[in-house]
Write an enzyme that holds these catalytic residues in place. Structure first.
Site, short mmCIF file in Angstrom:
data_model
loop_
_atom_site.label_atom_id
_atom_site.label_comp_id
_atom_site.label_asym_id
_atom_site.label_seq_id
_atom_site.Cartn_x
_atom_site.Cartn_y
_atom_site.Cartn_z
N SER A 10 0.83 -1.21 0.00
CA SER A 10 0.00 0.00 0.00
C SER A 10 0.86 1.25 0.00
O SER A 10 0.36 2.34 -0.32
CB SER A 10 -0.93 0.00 1.22
OG SER A 10 -0.17 -0.03 2.41
N TYR A 41 -3.73 1.78 4.16
CA TYR A 41 -4.82 0.80 4.08
C TYR A 41 -5.33 0.39 5.46
O TYR A 41 -6.43 -0.15 5.57
CB TYR A 41 -4.33 -0.47 3.38
CG TYR A 41 -4.29 -0.44 1.87
CD1 TYR A 41 -4.31 0.75 1.15
CD2 TYR A 41 -4.22 -1.64 1.16
CE1 TYR A 41 -4.26 0.75 -0.23
CE2 TYR A 41 -4.16 -1.65 -0.22
CZ TYR A 41 -4.18 -0.46 -0.91
OH TYR A 41 -4.13 -0.47 -2.29
N GLY A 42 -4.53 0.60 6.49
CA GLY A 42 -4.76 -0.02 7.79
C GLY A 42 -6.14 0.13 8.39
O GLY A 42 -6.64 -0.80 9.02
N CYS A 72 2.45 -6.75 2.09
CA CYS A 72 1.65 -5.84 2.92
C CYS A 72 0.77 -6.71 3.80
O CYS A 72 -0.01 -7.53 3.28
CB CYS A 72 0.80 -4.94 2.02
SG CYS A 72 -0.41 -3.92 2.88
N ASN A 73 0.91 -6.57 5.10
CA ASN A 73 0.13 -7.41 6.01
C ASN A 73 -1.36 -7.12 5.93
O ASN A 73 -2.18 -8.04 6.00
CB ASN A 73 0.63 -7.21 7.44
CG ASN A 73 1.90 -7.98 7.71
OD1 ASN A 73 1.87 -9.15 8.07
ND2 ASN A 73 3.04 -7.33 7.54
N THR A 74 -1.72 -5.85 5.78
CA THR A 74 -3.14 -5.51 5.73
C THR A 74 -3.79 -6.11 4.49
O THR A 74 -4.89 -6.69 4.55
CB THR A 74 -3.33 -3.98 5.75
OG1 THR A 74 -2.70 -3.45 6.92
CG2 THR A 74 -4.80 -3.63 5.78
N THR A 192 5.20 -4.34 7.40
CA THR A 192 6.50 -4.23 6.74
C THR A 192 7.13 -2.85 6.87
O THR A 192 8.28 -2.66 6.51
CB THR A 192 6.37 -4.62 5.25
OG1 THR A 192 5.32 -3.86 4.64
CG2 THR A 192 6.06 -6.10 5.12
#
Length: 277
Positions: A10, A41-42, A72-74, A192
């Site tokens: 993101s 994005y979170g 991207c974790n989200t 990240t």
């Protein structure tokens, strides 16, 4: 036509994963896309994150990427499953999209002695429960505590991660995490962006607590994936080319911040992914 490995985030954080991947797999071509124009994005909904992520993934497919890593974790938490199960079968069955959560969950239990770990992430990642589910699958004996750190990404993306003012917010969320369980001996940075705060994080946790970033873990997992899926590996071009794209038209600003994440000079190009679909 080039067939690079696509790496999506993101914003800037995925560059920390890209750096590790390029170090472990240096011969491949890579294309990085940061959706900075719509970041962060979170705190967005599942629907919006899926829409944005899928638009970017499709654009990367059109650039020749047969494989895209959601660094991207989200996006991995809120979009990956829908993309894999619903979107790819409808016209992109020959493409692959991977995330960062499962590779991390597969190994995180190997680092803890107390069987208690902490996960630091964005509000979206924490609320999704994705890490709880994935870690439970691989290490059901672990006790996992989570802590959202909503102010860390804004601090990092505004270049304040190495300033004295960041220490207060680093300590704030770490204290909240450790208050949940003082026996935590391993902390996973489930965003990240967070490796840029690594020095400050380590300064505010006990010496025996390990702090894990995802870059090397994801890179090792990708190398293993390519070794096991030669039908994908053989489609990838290998000239060592690296291309960077961003969805903000101020590429100079992107390049400045991105170079800090990537630890090398970044020269990007602007793209409006929606116009290209």
């Amino acid at each position: 036509m080039a067939s690079p490995i696509g790496i999506f985030d993101s914003g800037y954080g995925g560059l920390t994963v890209f750096r590790s991947i390029a170090a472990q797999l240096p011969g491949y071509d890579y294309l990085y896309l940061g959706d900075n124009g719509r970041a962060p994005y979170g705190n967005r909904s599942f629907k919006t994150i899926h829409q944005y992520t899928w638009e970017c993934v499709q654009w990367m497919f059109k650039q020749g990427c047969p494989l895209v890593v959601l660094a991207c974790n989200t996006a991995s938490a809120k979009a990956l499953r829908t993309i894999q199960q619903q979107d790819l079968p409808n016209g992109y069955a020959d493409k692959r999209v991977l995330g960062v959560i499962r590779p991390t969950a597969e190994v995180v239990g190997n680092y803890t002695k107390t069987k208690q770990i902490g996960v630091l992430g964005t509000t979206g990642t924490v609320q999704s429960g994705s890490y709880l589910l994935e870690i439970e699958h691989f290490f059901p004996e672990l006790k996992v505590e989570q802590q959202a750190c909503p102010l860390w990404v804004p601090l990092i993306e505004n270049g304040e991660y190495d300033k004295p003012g960041a220490d207060y917010f680093v300590q704030l969320y770490l204290d909240q995490l450790m208050q949940q369980s003082p026996n935590i001996d391993t902390i996973l940075l489930a965003c990240t962006h967070y490796p840029l705060l690594m020095d400050k994080i380590k300064a505010h946790v006990p010496a025996h607590v390990q702090v894990l970033a995802q870059g090397d873990i994801v890179a090792a997992s990708l190398a293993d994936y390519l070794a096991r899926h030669m039908e994908i590996e053989q489609t990838l071009t290998k000239t060592g080319d690296r291309s960077f794209y961003t969805t903000i038209d101020d590429t100079d600003t992107f390049d400045h911040h991105a170079s800090a994440f990537f630890k090398d000079i970044v020269k990007s190009r602007f793209v409006d992914v929606r116009e290209c679909l």
